[in-house]
Scaffold this motif. Structure first.
Motif, short mmCIF file in Angstrom:
data_model
loop_
_atom_site.label_atom_id
_atom_site.label_comp_id
_atom_site.label_asym_id
_atom_site.label_seq_id
_atom_site.Cartn_x
_atom_site.Cartn_y
_atom_site.Cartn_z
N ALA A 141 9.17 66.14 101.54
CA ALA A 141 9.25 65.01 102.48
C ALA A 141 10.50 64.17 102.24
O ALA A 141 10.59 63.03 102.69
N HIS A 142 11.46 64.73 101.54
CA HIS A 142 12.72 64.05 101.23
C HIS A 142 13.90 64.90 101.70
O HIS A 142 13.74 66.05 102.10
N ARG A 143 15.07 64.31 101.58
CA ARG A 143 16.32 65.04 101.77
C ARG A 143 17.20 64.74 100.58
O ARG A 143 17.25 63.60 100.10
N VAL A 144 17.87 65.76 100.08
CA VAL A 144 18.90 65.59 99.07
C VAL A 144 20.21 65.42 99.83
O VAL A 144 20.61 66.29 100.59
N ILE A 145 20.82 64.27 99.64
CA ILE A 145 22.09 63.97 100.30
C ILE A 145 23.21 64.29 99.32
O ILE A 145 23.19 63.85 98.17
N ILE A 146 24.15 65.08 99.78
CA ILE A 146 25.33 65.40 98.98
C ILE A 146 26.52 64.75 99.67
O ILE A 146 26.70 64.88 100.89
N ALA A 147 27.30 63.99 98.90
CA ALA A 147 28.39 63.22 99.48
C ALA A 147 29.63 63.31 98.60
O ALA A 147 29.53 63.43 97.37
N GLU A 148 30.78 63.26 99.25
CA GLU A 148 32.07 63.31 98.55
C GLU A 148 32.64 61.91 98.43
O GLU A 148 32.76 61.18 99.41
N ALA A 149 33.02 61.52 97.21
CA ALA A 149 33.63 60.22 96.96
C ALA A 149 35.02 60.17 97.57
O ALA A 149 35.85 61.04 97.29
N LEU A 150 35.27 59.15 98.39
CA LEU A 150 36.57 58.98 99.04
C LEU A 150 37.39 57.86 98.43
O LEU A 150 38.60 57.97 98.28
N VAL A 151 36.72 56.74 98.12
CA VAL A 151 37.40 55.57 97.56
C VAL A 151 36.35 54.76 96.80
O VAL A 151 35.16 54.84 97.11
N GLY A 152 36.78 54.02 95.79
CA GLY A 152 35.82 53.22 95.04
C GLY A 152 36.48 52.35 94.01
O GLY A 152 37.71 52.30 93.91
N ASP A 153 35.65 51.64 93.24
CA ASP A 153 36.14 50.74 92.20
C ASP A 153 35.15 50.77 91.03
O ASP A 153 34.01 50.34 91.19
N PRO A 154 35.59 51.26 89.86
CA PRO A 154 34.70 51.34 88.70
C PRO A 154 34.85 50.18 87.72
O PRO A 154 34.40 50.27 86.59
N THR A 155 35.47 49.06 88.13
CA THR A 155 35.90 48.04 87.17
C THR A 155 35.00 46.82 87.07
O THR A 155 35.39 45.81 86.49
N GLY A 156 33.77 46.89 87.58
CA GLY A 156 32.85 45.76 87.41
C GLY A 156 32.51 45.57 85.95
O GLY A 156 32.64 46.48 85.13
N GLU A 157 32.09 44.36 85.61
CA GLU A 157 31.79 44.06 84.21
C GLU A 157 30.29 43.97 83.97
O GLU A 157 29.54 43.55 84.84
N GLY A 158 29.89 44.36 82.77
CA GLY A 158 28.50 44.26 82.39
C GLY A 158 27.93 45.60 81.97
O GLY A 158 28.66 46.58 81.81
N ARG A 159 26.62 45.60 81.80
CA ARG A 159 25.90 46.80 81.38
C ARG A 159 25.01 47.26 82.52
O ARG A 159 24.60 46.46 83.36
N PRO A 160 24.65 48.54 82.55
CA PRO A 160 23.89 49.07 83.68
C PRO A 160 22.43 48.63 83.69
O PRO A 160 21.82 48.41 82.65
N LEU A 161 21.89 48.53 84.89
CA LEU A 161 20.47 48.32 85.09
C LEU A 161 19.78 49.67 85.02
O LEU A 161 20.30 50.66 85.55
N LEU A 162 18.63 49.73 84.37
CA LEU A 162 17.86 50.97 84.25
C LEU A 162 16.49 50.80 84.90
O LEU A 162 15.98 49.69 85.00
N TYR A 163 15.91 51.93 85.28
CA TYR A 163 14.55 51.97 85.79
C TYR A 163 13.74 52.85 84.85
O TYR A 163 14.10 54.02 84.61
N HIS A 164 12.66 52.29 84.29
CA HIS A 164 11.84 53.03 83.34
C HIS A 164 10.43 52.46 83.37
O HIS A 164 10.24 51.25 83.42
N GLN A 165 9.43 53.34 83.35
CA GLN A 165 8.02 52.94 83.34
C GLN A 165 7.68 52.02 84.52
O GLN A 165 6.90 51.08 84.39
N GLY A 166 8.32 52.27 85.67
CA GLY A 166 8.01 51.51 86.88
C GLY A 166 8.62 50.13 86.93
O GLY A 166 8.23 49.32 87.78
#
Length: 173
Positions: A141-166
């Motif tokens: 009941a889902h779709r796997v979307i495959i996408a090509e990166a065209l432009v972006g910015d990896p320079t934000g500051e901080g640590r990543p948000l995680l999802y675990h145990q709901g």
């Protein structure tokens, strides 16, 4: 036919494959949190995703999944370009907003600008990409979307948000 139980390396007999088993196992898997955005007839749409994966460095491809019953599915189905945003640990409220059904995701509390190809780009994220969709693969009941990166910015500051145990969580040292 029922799947056989198999010995578990730690706990005895395993459980037969089922939706509940898969959900239970993936509650043990910590995942990064992303928000996917698109335009739908000139209005921004988006949703929280924990299924984001790198697929290939050359060409630069990524994937994520979306349920075909999701309110954002029609926009993702019809869009040529999408935004992918990696959220920081300071953005659990934003992740929750984009995960909530019926929420005004692009209301006054959401900072964003129109980015390349008209894609909504969120403020304050750790990193973002604007991508061109190259595939939509049926998967239940889902779709796997495959996408090509065209432009972006990896320079934000901080640590990543995680999802675990709901729940949304931060890294611990």
């Amino acid at each position: 036919m029922t799947a056989p139980t198999v010995p578990s390396p730690r706990r005895g007999a395993g459980r037969a494959g089922s939706p509940d088993l898969l959900r239970s196992v993936f509650r043990q898997h910590a995942a990064g949190v992303a928000v996917i955005t698109a335009q739908d007839a000139g209005r921004p749409v988006g949703f929280t995703a924990t299924s984001l994966n790198s697929v290939s460095a050359d060409p630069p491809l990524l994937s994520f999944t979306i349920g075909t019953g999701a309110s954002s599915w029609p926009a993702v189905r019809d869009s040529e370009y999408l935004g992918v945003h990696i959220l920081g640990e300071h953005q659990s409220a934003l992740a929750g907003l984009f995960a909530r059904s019926g929420a005004d995701r692009f209301g006054p509390e959401t900072g964003w600008v129109e980015g390349p190809h008209g894609v909504p780009v969120l403020d304050g994220v750790l990193a973002w990409l604007v991508c061109r969709v190259v595939g939509r693969v049926p998967a239940g009941a889902h779709r796997v979307i495959i996408a090509e990166a065209l432009v972006g910015d990896p320079t934000g500051e901080g640590r990543p948000l995680l999802y675990h145990q709901g729940r949304f969580n931060a890294l611990r040292d």
